[in-house]
Write an enzyme that holds these catalytic residues in place. Structure first.
Site, PDB file in Angstrom:
ATOM      1  N   GLU A 118      42.680  98.227  37.099  1.00 28.32           N
ATOM      2  CA  GLU A 118      43.543  99.292  36.586  1.00 28.32           C
ATOM      3  C   GLU A 118      42.779 100.244  35.661  1.00 28.32           C
ATOM      4  O   GLU A 118      43.385 101.002  34.904  1.00 28.32           O
ATOM      5  CB  GLU A 118      44.729  98.687  35.819  1.00 28.32           C
ATOM      6  CG  GLU A 118      45.652  97.816  36.651  1.00 28.32           C
ATOM      7  CD  GLU A 118      46.524  98.613  37.616  1.00 28.32           C
ATOM      8  OE1 GLU A 118      46.378  99.851  37.668  1.00 28.32           O
ATOM      9  OE2 GLU A 118      47.331  97.996  38.320  1.00 28.32           O
ATOM     10  N   HIS A 141      49.711  96.477  29.201  1.00 28.79           N
ATOM     11  CA  HIS A 141      50.496  96.283  30.425  1.00 28.79           C
ATOM     12  C   HIS A 141      50.710  94.786  30.626  1.00 28.79           C
ATOM     13  O   HIS A 141      49.767  93.994  30.567  1.00 28.79           O
ATOM     14  CB  HIS A 141      49.785  96.858  31.646  1.00 28.79           C
ATOM     15  CG  HIS A 141      50.384  96.383  32.938  1.00 28.79           C
ATOM     16  ND1 HIS A 141      51.701  96.639  33.279  1.00 28.79           N
ATOM     17  CD2 HIS A 141      49.870  95.639  33.955  1.00 28.79           C
ATOM     18  CE1 HIS A 141      51.952  96.080  34.461  1.00 28.79           C
ATOM     19  NE2 HIS A 141      50.858  95.470  34.872  1.00 28.79           N
ATOM     20  N   HIS A 143      53.973  91.640  32.165  1.00 34.11           N
ATOM     21  CA  HIS A 143      55.069  91.373  33.100  1.00 34.11           C
ATOM     22  C   HIS A 143      56.261  90.737  32.373  1.00 34.11           C
ATOM     23  O   HIS A 143      56.502  89.533  32.508  1.00 34.11           O
ATOM     24  CB  HIS A 143      54.583  90.460  34.225  1.00 34.11           C
ATOM     25  CG  HIS A 143      53.562  91.097  35.119  1.00 34.11           C
ATOM     26  ND1 HIS A 143      52.949  90.410  36.153  1.00 34.11           N
ATOM     27  CD2 HIS A 143      53.058  92.358  35.158  1.00 34.11           C
ATOM     28  CE1 HIS A 143      52.115  91.222  36.777  1.00 34.11           C
ATOM     29  NE2 HIS A 143      52.162  92.413  36.179  1.00 34.11           N
ATOM     30  N   HIS A 213      57.361  95.567  39.200  1.00 34.97           N
ATOM     31  CA  HIS A 213      55.973  95.218  38.882  1.00 34.97           C
ATOM     32  C   HIS A 213      55.834  94.698  37.452  1.00 34.97           C
ATOM     33  O   HIS A 213      55.506  93.536  37.244  1.00 34.97           O
ATOM     34  CB  HIS A 213      55.076  96.443  39.103  1.00 34.97           C
ATOM     35  CG  HIS A 213      53.619  96.213  38.809  1.00 34.97           C
ATOM     36  ND1 HIS A 213      52.636  97.080  39.222  1.00 34.97           N
ATOM     37  CD2 HIS A 213      52.969  95.238  38.132  1.00 34.97           C
ATOM     38  CE1 HIS A 213      51.451  96.627  38.829  1.00 34.97           C
ATOM     39  NE2 HIS A 213      51.633  95.514  38.149  1.00 34.97           N
TER      40      HIS A 213
END
Length: 264
Positions: A118, A141, A143, A213
């Site tokens: 990423e 980032h 989840h 996502h």
């Protein structure tokens, strides 16, 4: 061989990375190699500190990101390893003056190490922040379970209503995530398209909820980015708990939410 000496301020920021990574793992938000963390460290170094270290690796960065110094986690990195193996599973890299390559100038101390796939998303977000929100140096980032579930719900197609219902669960959600959650449309991981939709999200919101996502936040440091994600997910979790218990929560009224804006 030239080596990089980390300023005490950078060492302190990296300690925060280790702490937040532990939080993400404990929350079950960082399964296997899920998630990544980065930080724009350019302001902490002089050019002569970072040039001439390591070998250049070709990469097509946005031209305006030339000269950036970025801390970032590694590809295949398990975030839980950031707690006590920071130099093995993450690195600081320097983007050359043509933005055509990077050099790893600290960390990455394991075989076949490379920055997260990423990287283009993180570099693009840091460039966006440097222009529009220069105080925001960190990107996280991860989840978050309940937020991801919300991205599968019909409310995801109504961003204003999704935020109203999550904000309404308790005053702290409105106060500490005042701009709310962006319902970011699906885009393939590790692509420029994902970077584009995420930058669009940060024009108006505190959290970008990547459809089906995960979620991403940006802030002055990783601890504050974690706080955005933590509080936003808390609102989503409470909402889903009410649904699971079989009732629709009363929630704070629109008037009460407006009253809270004085604290944001």
């Amino acid at each position: 061989m030239k080596t990089l000496k980390l300023p005490i301020e950078v060492q302190q920021e990296l300690k925060k990375v280790s702490t937040v990574a532990g939080y993400l793992w404990q929350r079950e938000w960082a399964e296997r190699n899920a998630g990544n963390i980065s930080m724009n460290l350019t302001s902490f170094f002089k050019k002569e500190d970072v040039q001439g270290i390591g070998e250049e690796v070709p990469f097509d960065f946005p031209k305006e990101s030339a000269g950036f110094v970025i801390y970032i986690t590694g590809t295949g990195c398990y975030l839980r390893d950031l707690v006590d193996m920071l130099e093995e599973v993450s690195c600081i890299l320097y983007i050359n003056e043509d933005a055509t390559a990077y050099s790893i100038i600290w960390g990455g101390n394991r075989p076949n190490f490379g920055p997260t796939c990423e990287l283009i998303s993180h570099a693009s977000i840091h460039l966006f922040n440097s222009i529009h929100h220069p105080e925001n140096l960190a990107v996280v980032h991860t989840h978050p379970l309940e937020l991801i579930c919300m991205s599968h719900h019909e409310l995801f197609d109504n961003e204003e209503e999704l935020n109203r219902q999550i904000w309404a669960m308790c005053p702290e959600v409105k106060v500490f995530v005042p701009k709310g959650i962006h319902c970011t449309p699906y885009a393939l991981s590790s692509t420029a398209a994902l970077a584009e939709v995420t930058m669009e999200a940060f024009k108006t919101r505190n959290v970008s909820l990547w459809e089906k996502h995960g979620a991403t936040a940006t802030a002055p440091d990783v601890m504050q980015a974690w706080d955005f994600l933590d509080v936003a997910n808390k609102g989503a979790k409470m909402l889903m708990m009410c649904w699971a218990a079989g009732f629709k929560p009363a929630g704070l009224s629109n008037e009460q939410l407006t009253e809270l804006e004085q604290f944001t």
